[in-house]
Design an enzyme around this catalytic site. Structure first.
Site, PDB file in Angstrom:
ATOM      1  N   VAL A  38     -37.368  34.954  61.157  1.00 22.42           N
ATOM      2  CA  VAL A  38     -36.618  36.173  61.482  1.00 22.42           C
ATOM      3  C   VAL A  38     -37.628  37.312  61.608  1.00 22.42           C
ATOM      4  O   VAL A  38     -38.297  37.668  60.647  1.00 22.42           O
ATOM      5  CB  VAL A  38     -35.566  36.475  60.388  1.00 22.42           C
ATOM      6  CG1 VAL A  38     -34.816  37.765  60.713  1.00 22.42           C
ATOM      7  CG2 VAL A  38     -34.604  35.309  60.232  1.00 22.42           C
ATOM      8  N   HIS A  95     -12.862  -1.288  42.754  1.00 21.55           N
ATOM      9  CA  HIS A  95     -12.572  -1.287  44.194  1.00 21.55           C
ATOM     10  C   HIS A  95     -11.130  -0.845  44.426  1.00 21.55           C
ATOM     11  O   HIS A  95     -10.238  -1.272  43.687  1.00 21.55           O
ATOM     12  CB  HIS A  95     -12.752  -2.699  44.739  1.00 21.55           C
ATOM     13  CG  HIS A  95     -12.375  -2.814  46.196  1.00 21.55           C
ATOM     14  ND1 HIS A  95     -13.182  -2.313  47.192  1.00 21.55           N
ATOM     15  CD2 HIS A  95     -11.288  -3.362  46.795  1.00 21.55           C
ATOM     16  CE1 HIS A  95     -12.602  -2.561  48.360  1.00 21.55           C
ATOM     17  NE2 HIS A  95     -11.453  -3.185  48.155  1.00 21.55           N
ATOM     18  N   GLU A 149     -24.075  41.759  26.013  1.00 21.48           N
ATOM     19  CA  GLU A 149     -23.736  41.582  27.429  1.00 21.48           C
ATOM     20  C   GLU A 149     -23.464  42.933  28.041  1.00 21.48           C
ATOM     21  O   GLU A 149     -22.658  43.706  27.535  1.00 21.48           O
ATOM     22  CB  GLU A 149     -22.522  40.647  27.576  1.00 21.48           C
ATOM     23  CG  GLU A 149     -21.969  40.524  28.992  1.00 21.48           C
ATOM     24  CD  GLU A 149     -23.014  40.102  30.038  1.00 21.48           C
ATOM     25  OE1 GLU A 149     -23.574  39.004  29.896  1.00 21.48           O
ATOM     26  OE2 GLU A 149     -23.264  40.892  30.985  1.00 21.48           O
TER      27      GLU A 149
END
Ligand SMILES: Cc1cc2nc3c(=O)[nH]c(=O)nc-3n(C[C@H](O)[C@H](O)[C@H](O)COP(=O)(O)OP(=O)(O)OC[C@H]3O[C@@H](n4cnc5c(N)ncnc54)[C@H](O)[C@@H]3O)c2cc1C
Length: 463
Positions: free
Chosen positions: A234, A442, A32
């Site tokens: 754009v 419910h 890493e």
């Protein structure tokens, strides 16, 4: 001694694969380059954005608390504390991964990894260069934000990285790109008080979602005061002054100059594969994305690829993780099956939220299915009334012949959690009838899914 598995990258793909490899008893290390483990997802992606989205939700609660008889005099938003909380969450999880690595005996080799071919990887760090050997290599190097040609982030021009550390809420924010990243930041900053404009070249917001979902998000965003310009081009961006000036051509053909304090560019992510030494291997790419087989194997024997760098799967953390599981199982000779691309949940954590899986209505029709749709609005769901969150619906796309569930699309409160039921149903090959017979508690939001499955037969109760 050579590792059984060497993984380059510690995002949700790489770190999860490493732990699974260790669980299989393999000798594993992760290379890493960043000083912290966790990748885009943890540091500048999923986790910080969701932390800020939650803060925006809390802020929204307080602003509307009077309706609940809860009077909060003079509520204030302190962005520095929002960021502190967000950073705390990120750092806690980064430490958590370090802890997981130590416990699983996964070695972390700090540095930048490049392939040398023949199972060798060069790792370069400020401490020097070393060559590491492995029987198998998993590439999990992730992606980074695409920028517009000739532009560099900084000042008023932001990517997902800079926008996560703005010191103040900008009075106005323009966003180019209405994919998940763009609309999530729109949802954060409009609730924090910015005047937000979302510009999308394609004809709708969240273009990968079902068309009805896109329409509902646009309707809800406009109601919240977010300006949405789809089909907008754009033409020019001027970042020289105190404000960014965007010259745009609207879908109507009219031109306009929009000014904003900050501009977020969220036009997609490019795979981190260009400086990986792929040329020293047989690894094949498609526009920078790595081509793999169904078990994540590249064309170079012993080299696998997972996550955002892979061609043909969506750039999502849970996809990266699952691809890692498949790759490691293949390496370890364990039973595994390839990812079913049709059962990948896609979640967007806006207000209202989005959760979807499987085919959209248009895709199902294009594939020749005899499509039956069941749709149920949250307006008919009592828990949504209790929450005061009525925007959205559940849409079930099914095949008439056998009642096969082809796709489920939810936009509304906690949609990203609700979609779990649909993913499980599809994975278990449940039919519409199975879901109609499933008892939904419910009062809950997921009752709306039960109602939508009933709606396939025109038999929702509360619609
Ligand atoms: C703003 C934002 C929000 C997002 N929200 C979500 C979400 O809510 N849900 C979701 O599922 N997805 C989300 N995503 C996407 C998600 O972050 C990615 O799909 C995921 O991080 C990909 O994981 P990965 O393991 O492939 O790579 P990454 O997470 O990008 O990690 C790659 C790692 O490899 C390291 N690396 C790169 N090259 C090298 C090298 N040569 N040597 C050593 N190390 C190297 C990098 O430093 C990094 O740590 C979001 C993305 C963004 C930008």
């Amino acid at each position: 001694m050579a590792y059984d598995v060497l993984i380059i990258g510690s995002g949700p793909g790489g770190y999860s694969a490493a732990i699974r490899a260790a669980q299989y008893g393999l000798k594993v290390a992760v290379v890493e380059k960043s000083p912290k483990l966790g990748g885009t997802c943890l540091h500048v992606g999923c986790i910080p954005t969701k932390a800020m989205l939650h803060s925006a939700e809390v802020w929204d609660y307080f602003k509307h608390a009077d309706a609940h008889g809860v009077h909060c005099d003079n509520p204030r938003l302190d962005l520095s504390l929002v960021l502190e909380r967000k950073n705390g969450i990120v750092n806690k999880h980064a430490k958590g991964i370090e802890g997981l690595f130590k416990r699983a005996k996964v070695e972390w080799i700090a540095g930048y990894g490049t392939l040398l071919g023949n199972g060798k990887v060069q790792v370069q760090s400020d401490k020097g260069t070393q060559v590491v050997e492995a029987k198998n290599i998993i590439l999990a190097t992730g992606s980074e934000a695409r920028m517009l040609p000739g532009m560099t982030p900084g000042g008023n021009l932001l990517t997902n990285i800079e926008i996560l550390n703005m010191k103040e809420v900008p009075a106005s924010l323009a966003i180019i790109g209405a994919g998940a990243v763009g609309v999530e930041f729109a949802s954060i900053y409009s609730r924090f008080g910015s005047k937000v404009t979302v510009l999308e070249m394609l004809p709708r917001l969240v273009p990968v979602e079902d068309e009805d979902v896109s329409k509902e998000l646009e309707r809800s965003f406009k109601k919240q005061g977010i300006r949405c310009e789809t089909g907008a081009k754009v033409d020019k961006i001027d970042t020289a002054g105190a404000k960014v000036k965007l010259s745009i051509t609207l879908s109507t053909g009219k031109t306009e100059v929009i000014e904003a304090d900050k501009l977020l560019v969220a036009v997609g992510r490019k795979p981190n594969t260009d400086k990986l030494g792929l040329e020293k291997t047989k690894v094949a790419t498609d526009r920078g994305f790595i081509v793999v087989d169904e078990y994540q194997q590249t064309a170079e024997p012993g080299v696998y690829a997972i996550g955002d760098i892979v061609a043909g799967t969506p750039q999502l953390a849970h996809v990266a993780t699952m691809e890692g599981m498949v790759a490691v199982a293949k390496i370890a000779g364990k039973a595994t099956r390839p990812i079913n691309k049709n059962r990948i949940p896609g979640c967007t954590y806006t207000e209202p939220g989005i959760g979807s899986v499987g085919l959209t209505e248009a895709q199902a029709k294009a594939k020749g299915f005899k499509v039956k749709v069941g749709k149920f609005p949250f307006l008919g769901n009592s828990k949504a009334t209790i929450l005061g969150s009525h925007d959205g619906f559940v849409k079930v796309v099914s095949d008439e012949k056998y009642g096969e569930i082809l796709g489920v699309h939810v936009i509304g409160p906690h949609a990203y959690e609700l979609i779990g039921e649909a993913v499980t149903a599809m994975e278990a090959e449940a039919t519409v009838d199975t879901m109609v017979a499933t008892i939904h508690a419910h009062p809950t939001l997921y009752e709306a899914l039960g109602e939508a499955f009933n709606a396939v037969y025109g038999q929702a109760i509360n619609a």
